[in-house]
Design a protein around this motif. Sequence first.
Motif, short mmCIF file in Angstrom:
data_model
loop_
_atom_site.label_atom_id
_atom_site.label_comp_id
_atom_site.label_asym_id
_atom_site.label_seq_id
_atom_site.Cartn_x
_atom_site.Cartn_y
_atom_site.Cartn_z
N VAL A 1 0.83 -1.21 0.00
CA VAL A 1 0.00 0.00 0.00
C VAL A 1 0.86 1.25 0.00
O VAL A 1 0.57 2.22 -0.71
N LEU A 2 1.93 1.24 0.77
CA LEU A 2 2.84 2.40 0.78
C LEU A 2 3.47 2.63 -0.59
O LEU A 2 3.64 3.78 -1.03
N GLU A 3 3.82 1.56 -1.26
CA GLU A 3 4.39 1.68 -2.61
C GLU A 3 3.40 2.32 -3.57
O GLU A 3 3.75 3.23 -4.34
N THR A 4 2.15 1.86 -3.52
CA THR A 4 1.13 2.42 -4.41
C THR A 4 0.84 3.88 -4.06
O THR A 4 0.63 4.71 -4.94
N LEU A 5 0.82 4.18 -2.76
CA LEU A 5 0.57 5.56 -2.35
C LEU A 5 1.67 6.49 -2.83
O LEU A 5 1.39 7.62 -3.26
N THR A 6 2.90 6.04 -2.76
CA THR A 6 4.03 6.86 -3.22
C THR A 6 3.86 7.23 -4.70
O THR A 6 4.03 8.38 -5.10
N GLU A 7 3.50 6.23 -5.51
CA GLU A 7 3.32 6.47 -6.94
C GLU A 7 2.10 7.36 -7.20
O GLU A 7 2.12 8.23 -8.08
N TYR A 8 1.05 7.16 -6.43
CA TYR A 8 -0.17 7.96 -6.59
C TYR A 8 0.10 9.42 -6.24
O TYR A 8 -0.32 10.34 -6.97
N ILE A 9 0.81 9.63 -5.14
CA ILE A 9 1.13 11.00 -4.72
C ILE A 9 2.02 11.69 -5.75
O ILE A 9 1.87 12.89 -6.03
N GLN A 10 2.95 10.93 -6.34
CA GLN A 10 3.79 11.50 -7.40
C GLN A 10 2.94 11.97 -8.58
O GLN A 10 3.19 13.05 -9.15
N ASN A 11 1.95 11.18 -8.95
CA ASN A 11 1.06 11.57 -10.06
C ASN A 11 0.22 12.78 -9.69
O ASN A 11 -0.02 13.67 -10.53
N LEU A 12 -0.25 12.85 -8.46
CA LEU A 12 -1.02 14.02 -8.02
C LEU A 12 -0.14 15.27 -8.04
O LEU A 12 -0.58 16.35 -8.47
N ASN A 13 1.10 15.13 -7.59
CA ASN A 13 2.02 16.27 -7.59
C ASN A 13 2.33 16.72 -9.01
O ASN A 13 2.44 17.92 -9.29
#
Length: 282
Positions: free
Chosen positions: A238-250
């Motif tokens: 979940v942390l891995e997916t969140l990191t990638e998701y946050i990068q896309n949001l940024n």
Amino acid sequence: MKVAIVGIGLIGGSMALDLKSAMDNVKIVGIDKNEQNLKKAKELQLIDEVATLKDLKTVQVVIISVPVDVSIKVLAQVLDHIGENTLVLDTGSTKEKICESVKNHSKRRNYLAAHPIAGTEFSGPEAAIAQLYQNKTMIVCEVEKTAFKLQEIAFDIFQRLGMRIRYMDPHSHDKHIAYVSHLSHISAFMLGKTVLDKEKNEKDIFDLAGSGFASTVRLAKSSPAMWSPIFKQNKENVLETLTEYIQNLNEFKNLMEQDDFEKLFEEMKNTNHIKKVLNGIN
């Protein structure tokens, strides 16, 4: 056939409904620490009788549908109480830790690790609905560790429920499901939180929210008692997916700050491909 369902909520209750519809001479007994759930399940005719773990020697199939943190403890207890020829299934959204927990159990061959890709945002016996599993996918992990004759029973049940079968190892299951399920729930919870934090007038939310907002935030109505343990058990993925998701949001935020709406358009256009992917699934 006598089937015991441990945990009479949306998943277990819906399976009870579909088993009764799909199979002749099936008797459903329910086990749940919540007596109100058992009472309601009997009123709704989801179960025929209330049972305890001590009654499991007389059943042919046990379906465990409790939160994933509870299921690890319950699975071992169930395996301790069943007969030699009883099939045990769980329906949890994480598989690696539960498979690891019983790898050395003397009745490991009685257990089939399963995860139906089906559900709604509601919980409890009242949430049970018929045909929840029709045309849905059942993920099966470590099938080779289950006795062949018990595999046959499980696959017959899945077929009668109208399900497709997909085989995965537990690690791959948890990694992929973090992207396509767990991240969706986190997004919904945090979108709901953001709106509640900023829109203090609840009437404004009710009056102004359209169908897009309602469909996006729908999963935020899901039970925290179920989802918090899932995030804990699948923390690394979940942390891995969140990191990638946050990068896309940024990246989206940066493109807006730079007034680069042409690039933003291209990003959204490319993402439209998800329609074709999902149409291939449905």
